[in-house]
Design a protein around this motif. Sequence first.
Motif: not given
Length: 600
Positions: A591-593, A585-587, A572-579, A535-542
């Motif tokens: 603690n979901a895998k 974030k919820i997953a 895969i870069k996923v913006r935190k403010d997108k769906e 996790e970064t300030d604006k993204h989740y990195i998968i």
Amino acid sequence: MRIVPDTSIIVTGGISKMLEKGGIEGYTDGAVFAEPIDEIIIPEAVIAELEAQANFGRISGFRGLAEIEKIVRIAKEKNIIVEFTGRRPSIDEIKLAKGGEIDSMIRELAKSANAVLITSDRVQSLIAKAKGIETIFVKPKIIRPEDTRIMTFFTPDTASVHLREGVPPYAKRGKIGALKLVKLRDEPISYEELSEIADEIIEAAKQDEESSIEIERKGATVVQLRDVRVAIAERPFADRMEITAVRPIARVNIDDYGVSEELKRRIVERQRGILIAGPPGAGKSTFAASVANYLLDHGYVVKTMESPRDLMVREEITQYAPLEGDMTLTSDILLLVRPDYTIYDELRKTSDFQVFADMRLAGVGMIGVTHATRAIDAVQRMIGRVELGIIPQVVDTVIFIEAGKISKVYELEFTVKVPSGMFEADLARPVIEVKDFESKRVEFEIYTFGEQVVVMPVQSDEKLKRTVEEKISQFLDDFEVVVSGRRAVVKVPESQIPKLLGKKGKRIKRLEDELKVSIDLIPKEAERSEARIEETDKHYIIFAEGLEGRTVEVYADDEYLFSALVSGKGIIKVRKDKEAGKSLKIARAKNAKIRLKVVD
């Protein structure tokens, strides 16, 4: 003094002994005659009866004729007159010998000749005395079964004794399943010795209440001498005289055979049709006797049908022989007696199987003993003797005994289905499934194909799976095989399905014909691999190393979240403010895998 011997005293050899010793062995009124014998009148009725017995191969006939020859020889030496006289009986009168027809003719001859009747038949003696005929009753020599010479060959571990003319005697000794043939002596046994042993056995069986002569045929006699079954074979039935004596070396209970609790419950829960099968000497009859005793302990009324009657069962169990030589007549009586269970030892001929089936269909629990090399052979012996469709109603359990232990148990069920190896629905037919009792796996199917009855082995799922995998591996590396019956489901990557199908489906058809199995091809679902996420300030990195440029589906445990393209750097870069970012974030909060599934 003139004497008239009857058949009974001649067969026992009493007259020749009397001539040799000058007295009558077993005569209670004295050992010698008051006056010497000057004439022996042998009735033609006696000759006719002995001749008939000899022609039917009965030992008593040959023994009696040999005694007459001996009487003539000794009488000649002692200057005693021997006369053969009287009317020769007709064939019908000879057939009625057991009813006393011949004895009556002998009494009349003794009376008309004013001679002394000598007999070892108590009934004959009583009737003759009542009619005023001077009679001497010679008590037969008491021979107890345990004192017979045949018993001297037995030791505690002896299962059978084998005596053959001109050959040293042998015995089988040891434990069930580990019996060894042992020579008992080097000296061959003679015909004379065998004859004496056979005579002794037959006489002991006649005198002993617990023994009986079970079968008497031309050249063959079967005697049940208490717990020993003795088969006596003579010419012309055998090339030489032979005596075989068989005795159970152990009395065991049902637990000694390793019977499972589930099988015990199956036996006692209701009346069934059970076949106990195995090779000769495996312990089938001993096991049948233990089952009979077990059923008795559980409140069942048990009877047996045997020929010969040699099952070692408890006193409460009545043992029936063939009535007038026919087991069908015995079954008629048993159906009136109404036992819960009947032990039939043993099923050999077609008539035996038919009687067994008839009693089972009448509602009597039946346990049959039969010879078989394999467990399935016991079922095959019923085919053609019992209508195929009712076999599972007649026999629903087969217990195979080998070396004194249960090696296989089958249960039979009747169903309508497409037999294994056939695929078209219109080929469905009645099928008998032969299942392993423990695993419930079908091992054989029995059904009609045209005019033939087929007993088809059913290949195990694991074995069939390995065979299919071996064939598919010639074309593909990535696949899975699931087998059920004669149907195989092959999972392959969707892109590889045309390769396995072949041109116009010819390749998969050829495989089906070769393997005799129906093959269904379905797309193989890609595996979901767990992904590392930062996790970064604006993204989740998968991180998706090795999947560069591939489209993947992203899952939180088994829940689909979104699809994405993996970058050239394997992330895969996923913006935190997108769906997509919000779902991640919820997953993560749960603690979901996070898992990835490649879709392209």
